[in-house]
Design an enzyme around this catalytic site. Sequence first.
Site, short mmCIF file in Angstrom:
data_model
loop_
_atom_site.label_atom_id
_atom_site.label_comp_id
_atom_site.label_asym_id
_atom_site.label_seq_id
_atom_site.Cartn_x
_atom_site.Cartn_y
_atom_site.Cartn_z
N ASN A 90 0.83 -1.20 0.00
CA ASN A 90 0.00 0.00 0.00
C ASN A 90 0.87 1.26 0.00
OD1 ASN A 90 -2.44 1.48 0.08
ND2 ASN A 90 -3.36 -0.09 1.38
N HIS A 129 23.15 1.85 12.74
CA HIS A 129 24.43 2.54 12.76
C HIS A 129 25.17 2.15 14.04
CE1 HIS A 129 23.56 5.25 9.39
NE2 HIS A 129 22.31 5.21 9.85
N ALA A 147 -1.22 -2.95 13.27
CA ALA A 147 -0.92 -1.57 12.91
C ALA A 147 -0.15 -0.89 14.04
CB ALA A 147 -2.22 -0.81 12.63
N ARG A 198 10.95 -5.91 16.79
CA ARG A 198 12.41 -5.99 16.96
C ARG A 198 12.90 -7.43 17.12
NH1 ARG A 198 13.38 -3.64 23.07
NH2 ARG A 198 12.47 -5.44 24.11
#
Length: 188
Positions: free
Chosen positions: A89, A119, A162, A167
């Site tokens: 979407n 990073h 949603a 993680r």
Amino acid sequence: MNLAELLEYIGNGEPLIAGTEAFACMERYSHEAMRLTAELNGAYHTPDAVRDFMARITGREIDPAFRLFPPFYTDFGKNIRLGRNVFINACCCFQDQGGITVGDNALIGHRVTLATINHGLRPEERGVHHLAPIVIGKNVWIGSGAILLPGVRIGDGAVVAAGAVVRSDVDAACVAGGVPAKIIRRIS
């Protein structure tokens, strides 16, 4: 360094470090992705034309049943693999240097972010890009606004709610939600 060498380097788990040949190669393809996504996002295109853009962005053949509602953003493009009958979407962001694989029949909601780079944590290491692939299984639904972080795997048939921030891996046939995401229930 060419694209095949860069993808092999990335596939071996090597970091991308600013100022290196690998990083410079990645940047060349990033500029190509920016140009192509700007063209894709700048005007209306037929579904066939959208698939053609995605083929050029990814450098791979795109299934005729693939659907995408622009705008779409990627900062590399060449490490995205899309299965059959995938739907993406509007307003999704794929940071794919580490690799993104989307399985057959997957649905990806509005504003989903797939991020494959971390990073270095220390300020002097911020130019070091640690890469880890995201793998989305078959028949997965990723809800609007979800964020998938580097290295996660979403099992076949799973749902990511949603707004979830994922993680860690999500098992097959489970619903995961929250920040950070956790298993809410199993799908029977």
